[in-house]
Design a protein around this motif. Structure first.
Motif, PDB file in Angstrom:
ATOM      1  N   TYR A  26       0.800  -1.222   0.000  1.00 52.67           N
ATOM      2  CA  TYR A  26       0.000   0.000   0.000  1.00 52.67           C
ATOM      3  C   TYR A  26       0.841   1.283   0.000  1.00 52.67           C
ATOM      4  N   VAL A  27       2.149   1.140  -0.148  1.00 51.67           N
ATOM      5  CA  VAL A  27       3.053   2.290  -0.202  1.00 51.67           C
ATOM      6  C   VAL A  27       3.035   2.869  -1.612  1.00 51.67           C
ATOM      7  N   LYS A  28       2.859   4.181  -1.711  1.00 52.04           N
ATOM      8  CA  LYS A  28       2.862   4.882  -3.003  1.00 52.04           C
ATOM      9  C   LYS A  28       3.849   6.042  -2.914  1.00 52.04           C
ATOM     10  N   ASP A  29       4.770   6.111  -3.868  1.00 55.24           N
ATOM     11  CA  ASP A  29       5.771   7.186  -3.906  1.00 55.24           C
ATOM     12  C   ASP A  29       6.522   7.309  -2.587  1.00 55.24           C
ATOM     13  N   GLY A  30       6.789   6.180  -1.944  1.00 56.71           N
ATOM     14  CA  GLY A  30       7.565   6.175  -0.706  1.00 56.71           C
ATOM     15  C   GLY A  30       6.778   6.566   0.533  1.00 56.71           C
ATOM     16  N   LYS A  31       5.460   6.778   0.380  1.00 55.19           N
ATOM     17  CA  LYS A  31       4.630   7.207   1.509  1.00 55.19           C
ATOM     18  C   LYS A  31       3.424   6.291   1.636  1.00 55.19           C
ATOM     19  N   ILE A  32       2.868   6.273   2.833  1.00 58.84           N
ATOM     20  CA  ILE A  32       1.632   5.548   3.068  1.00 58.84           C
ATOM     21  C   ILE A  32       0.742   6.411   3.946  1.00 58.84           C
ATOM     22  N   VAL A  33      -0.548   6.405   3.660  1.00 60.57           N
ATOM     23  CA  VAL A  33      -1.533   7.135   4.454  1.00 60.57           C
ATOM     24  C   VAL A  33      -2.269   6.107   5.294  1.00 60.57           C
ATOM     25  N   LEU A  34      -2.290   6.342   6.609  1.00 61.64           N
ATOM     26  CA  LEU A  34      -2.903   5.390   7.530  1.00 61.64           C
ATOM     27  C   LEU A  34      -4.033   6.045   8.304  1.00 61.64           C
ATOM     28  N   ASN A  35      -5.177   5.383   8.330  1.00 61.58           N
ATOM     29  CA  ASN A  35      -6.319   5.805   9.135  1.00 61.58           C
ATOM     30  C   ASN A  35      -6.022   5.359  10.560  1.00 61.58           C
ATOM     31  N   VAL A  36      -5.898   6.299  11.481  1.00 59.44           N
ATOM     32  CA  VAL A  36      -5.576   5.961  12.875  1.00 59.44           C
ATOM     33  C   VAL A  36      -6.765   6.197  13.810  1.00 59.44           C
ATOM     34  N   SER A  37      -7.972   6.160  13.249  1.00 60.62           N
ATOM     35  CA  SER A  37      -9.155   6.312  14.093  1.00 60.62           C
ATOM     36  C   SER A  37      -9.333   5.065  14.951  1.00 60.62           C
ATOM     37  N   LEU A  38     -10.047   5.216  16.049  1.00 60.73           N
ATOM     38  CA  LEU A  38     -10.282   4.086  16.937  1.00 60.73           C
ATOM     39  C   LEU A  38     -11.098   2.994  16.258  1.00 60.73           C
ATOM     40  N   SER A  39     -11.946   3.364  15.310  1.00 58.13           N
ATOM     41  CA  SER A  39     -12.754   2.360  14.628  1.00 58.13           C
ATOM     42  C   SER A  39     -11.956   1.582  13.577  1.00 58.13           C
ATOM     43  N   ALA A  40     -10.826   2.112  13.134  1.00 58.80           N
ATOM     44  CA  ALA A  40     -10.022   1.452  12.102  1.00 58.80           C
ATOM     45  C   ALA A  40      -8.841   0.680  12.680  1.00 58.80           C
ATOM     46  N   THR A  41      -8.580   0.872  13.958  1.00 58.72           N
ATOM     47  CA  THR A  41      -7.408   0.246  14.571  1.00 58.72           C
ATOM     48  C   THR A  41      -7.801  -0.581  15.784  1.00 58.72           C
ATOM     49  N   GLN A  42      -6.895  -1.450  16.165  1.00 59.55           N
ATOM     50  CA  GLN A  42      -7.009  -2.188  17.412  1.00 59.55           C
ATOM     51  C   GLN A  42      -5.690  -2.016  18.143  1.00 59.55           C
ATOM     52  N   MET A  43      -5.771  -1.947  19.467  1.00 57.80           N
ATOM     53  CA  MET A  43      -4.578  -1.824  20.312  1.00 57.80           C
ATOM     54  C   MET A  43      -3.735  -0.596  19.929  1.00 57.80           C
ATOM     55  N   LEU A  44      -4.387   0.511  19.633  1.00 58.52           N
ATOM     56  CA  LEU A  44      -3.699   1.746  19.256  1.00 58.52           C
ATOM     57  C   LEU A  44      -2.896   2.267  20.435  1.00 58.52           C
ATOM     58  N   LYS A  45      -1.612   2.506  20.193  1.00 56.84           N
ATOM     59  CA  LYS A  45      -0.716   3.076  21.201  1.00 56.84           C
ATOM     60  C   LYS A  45      -0.036   4.290  20.597  1.00 56.84           C
ATOM     61  N   LEU A  46      -0.221   5.428  21.255  1.00 58.43           N
ATOM     62  CA  LEU A  46       0.409   6.677  20.815  1.00 58.43           C
ATOM     63  C   LEU A  46       1.471   7.026  21.837  1.00 58.43           C
ATOM     64  N   GLY A  47       2.715   6.778  21.500  1.00 58.49           N
ATOM     65  CA  GLY A  47       3.812   7.048  22.423  1.00 58.49           C
ATOM     66  C   GLY A  47       4.640   8.229  21.974  1.00 58.49           C
ATOM     67  N   ASN A  48       5.636   8.557  22.783  1.00 55.39           N
ATOM     68  CA  ASN A  48       6.535   9.659  22.438  1.00 55.39           C
ATOM     69  C   ASN A  48       7.451   9.297  21.275  1.00 55.39           C
ATOM     70  N   ASP A  49       7.737   8.013  21.123  1.00 55.19           N
ATOM     71  CA  ASP A  49       8.670   7.580  20.087  1.00 55.19           C
ATOM     72  C   ASP A  49       8.009   6.823  18.945  1.00 55.19           C
ATOM     73  N   PHE A  50       6.915   6.111  19.237  1.00 52.87           N
ATOM     74  CA  PHE A  50       6.271   5.276  18.230  1.00 52.87           C
ATOM     75  C   PHE A  50       4.756   5.372  18.298  1.00 52.87           C
ATOM     76  N   VAL A  51       4.135   5.163  17.154  1.00 53.97           N
ATOM     77  CA  VAL A  51       2.694   4.925  17.051  1.00 53.97           C
ATOM     78  C   VAL A  51       2.582   3.486  16.579  1.00 53.97           C
ATOM     79  N   SER A  52       1.780   2.694  17.288  1.00 53.29           N
ATOM     80  CA  SER A  52       1.605   1.308  16.870  1.00 53.29           C
ATOM     81  C   SER A  52       0.150   0.906  17.015  1.00 53.29           C
ATOM     82  N   PHE A  53      -0.257  -0.016  16.162  1.00 56.74           N
ATOM     83  CA  PHE A  53      -1.622  -0.524  16.195  1.00 56.74           C
ATOM     84  C   PHE A  53      -1.731  -1.726  15.261  1.00 56.74           C
ATOM     85  N   GLU A  54      -2.854  -2.394  15.349  1.00 56.45           N
ATOM     86  CA  GLU A  54      -3.178  -3.453  14.404  1.00 56.45           C
ATOM     87  C   GLU A  54      -4.342  -2.971  13.557  1.00 56.45           C
TER      88      GLU A  54
END
Length: 110
Positions: A26-54
């Motif tokens: 899903y990478v286009k021109d070296g970039k990817i756009v990710l929906n980070v809404s609560l309804s689109a993710t599971q186990m969303l973690k917003l940290g100082n160094d990383f954003v992670s989710f499923e």
């Protein structure tokens, strides 16, 4: 952008940055756009160094991990309101805050 107002947050990520784990299909021109809404993710973690989710991509679950420094911007899908730094992704912490504006002195009336 305000999640409480129903806007859907998306992040734009430099997929080539070190530490980025995203589905490369899903990478286009070296970039990817990710929906980070609560309804689109599971186990969303917003940290100082990383954003992670499923999330599901084409019906397949994928564990996403993005270093904060790889995030190029964030925007709301509904309004297009965005925040793109457009500057150095890792500013020098010794630079300090910008200097306050210089205000002209009032001229004497006489």
């Amino acid at each position: 952008m305000d999640i409480d107002s129903g806007e859907t947050p998306h992040i734009v990520v430099d997929a080539a940055a070190e530490g980025v784990t995203v589905p490369r299909k899903y990478v286009k021109d070296g970039k990817i756009v990710l929906n980070v809404s609560l309804s689109a993710t599971q186990m969303l973690k917003l940290g100082n160094d990383f954003v992670s989710f499923e999330a599901r991509f084409g019906g397949i679950s994928f564990a996403v991990q993005v270093p904060v420094r790889a995030i190029l911007g964030i925007y709301a899908r509904e309004t297009g309101r965005h925040d793109f730094s457009g500057g150095d992704a890792d500013p020098d912490p010794t630079d300090g805050p910008p200097a306050p504006p210089v205000r002209p002195r009032p001229r004497p009336l006489c």
